[in-house]
Motif scaffolding. Structure first.
Motif, PDB file in Angstrom:
ATOM      1  N   SER A 111       0.841  -1.214   0.000  1.00 11.36           N
ATOM      2  CA  SER A 111       0.000   0.000   0.000  1.00 11.36           C
ATOM      3  C   SER A 111       0.872   1.259   0.000  1.00 11.36           C
ATOM      4  CB  SER A 111      -0.957   0.007   1.198  1.00 11.36           C
ATOM      5  OG  SER A 111      -1.841  -1.078   1.142  1.00 11.36           O
ATOM      6  N   PHE A 112       1.946   1.209  -0.767  1.00  9.13           N
ATOM      7  CA  PHE A 112       2.879   2.326  -0.952  1.00  9.13           C
ATOM      8  C   PHE A 112       3.661   2.666   0.315  1.00  9.13           C
ATOM      9  CE2 PHE A 112      -0.815   2.949  -3.718  1.00  9.13           C
ATOM     10  CZ  PHE A 112      -0.205   2.826  -4.958  1.00  9.13           C
ATOM     11  N   ALA A 113       3.683   1.786   1.299  1.00  7.29           N
ATOM     12  CA  ALA A 113       4.319   2.119   2.573  1.00  7.29           C
ATOM     13  C   ALA A 113       5.264   1.023   3.054  1.00  7.29           C
ATOM     14  CB  ALA A 113       3.245   2.353   3.641  1.00  7.29           C
ATOM     15  N   ARG A 114       6.314   1.447   3.698  1.00  5.92           N
ATOM     16  CA  ARG A 114       7.211   0.579   4.462  1.00  5.92           C
ATOM     17  C   ARG A 114       7.752   1.420   5.601  1.00  5.92           C
ATOM     18  NH1 ARG A 114      11.306  -1.540   0.842  1.00  5.92           N
ATOM     19  NH2 ARG A 114      12.428   0.342   1.346  1.00  5.92           N
ATOM     20  N   PRO A 115       7.265   1.204   6.813  1.00  8.12           N
ATOM     21  CA  PRO A 115       6.506   0.062   7.295  1.00  8.12           C
ATOM     22  C   PRO A 115       5.039   0.111   6.858  1.00  8.12           C
ATOM     23  CG  PRO A 115       6.744   1.649   9.074  1.00  8.12           C
ATOM     24  CD  PRO A 115       7.546   2.171   7.910  1.00  8.12           C
ATOM     25  N   ALA A 116       4.466  -1.075   6.697  1.00  7.38           N
ATOM     26  CA  ALA A 116       3.056  -1.186   6.340  1.00  7.38           C
ATOM     27  C   ALA A 116       2.277  -1.750   7.524  1.00  7.38           C
ATOM     28  CB  ALA A 116       2.878  -2.092   5.124  1.00  7.38           C
TER      29      ALA A 116
END
Length: 189
Positions: A101-106
């Motif tokens: 979802s375009f994130a790290r961390p998710a």
């Protein structure tokens, strides 16, 4: 390997700092569970974020570290640039796998691994945010018998994340931001 101890996992994005200050500030000083948080901060260093949250919280706020065990009464923040996973037995691991979802961390990565590790002894909380991260993870928590709490989308600074969570996973409790900490205090005596 044994199950992880009971925990609360939280996820937020846009408007997350204010939401976390409200929720963490309302938790009792003897809160009995570990609290594990993913917030899309956009920052390269979560240390200052932890320090600011600790000013509002009766609980210590620490950056989660590789192979560290989660501790009751401590808020563990996902480090910037890494997915935070919870293993059976309650230890953290970090990953640089692709963004989710375009994130790290998710949020989904934490929630899904925590659901597997904790089962029915897990509470998931999804708050303000501008994407759908956390929705699939909250569904995994509910499927394993855990409890799902979602901030009322009408009360959120950014409603997309809580709305997606409700549509994908449903919720055991949908409450305004100010109601989340009192609910957690009641659910975790």
């Amino acid at each position: 390997m044994s199950s992880a101890p009971p925990a609360v996992v939280m996820g937020c994005s846009a408007g997350g700092m204010g939401a976390l200050r409200t929720v963490l500030g309302g938790l009792s000083s003897n809160f009995p569970r570990a609290v594990v948080v993913v917030c899309h901060t956009g920052s390269e260093d979560v240390t200052t974020f932890c320090e600011l949250l600790e000013l509002a919280s009766a609980l210590p706020v620490r950056e989660a570290r590789e192979r560290q065990s989660m501790a009751p009464g401590v808020v563990h923040m996902a480090p910037s640039g890494y997915h935070l996973l919870l293993e059976r037995g309650g230890r953290f691991s970090l990953s640089v796998d692709e963004r989710v979802s375009f994130a790290r961390p998710a949020i989904d990565v934490l929630f899904e691994t925590a659901a597997s590790a904790c089962g029915k002894d897990l509470i998931g909380v999804v708050m303000t945010g501008a994407n759908n991260d956390g929705a699939a993870g909250l569904r995994a928590i509910r499927r394993r018998g855990g409890v799902a709490i979602v901030q009322d989308p009408l009360d959120a600074q950014a409603s997309a994340m809580p709305q997606a969570a409700i549509e994908t996973a449903g919720a055991d409790h949908v409450v305004p931001l100010e109601g989340i900490a009192p609910l957690l205090n009641r659910l975790c005596p």
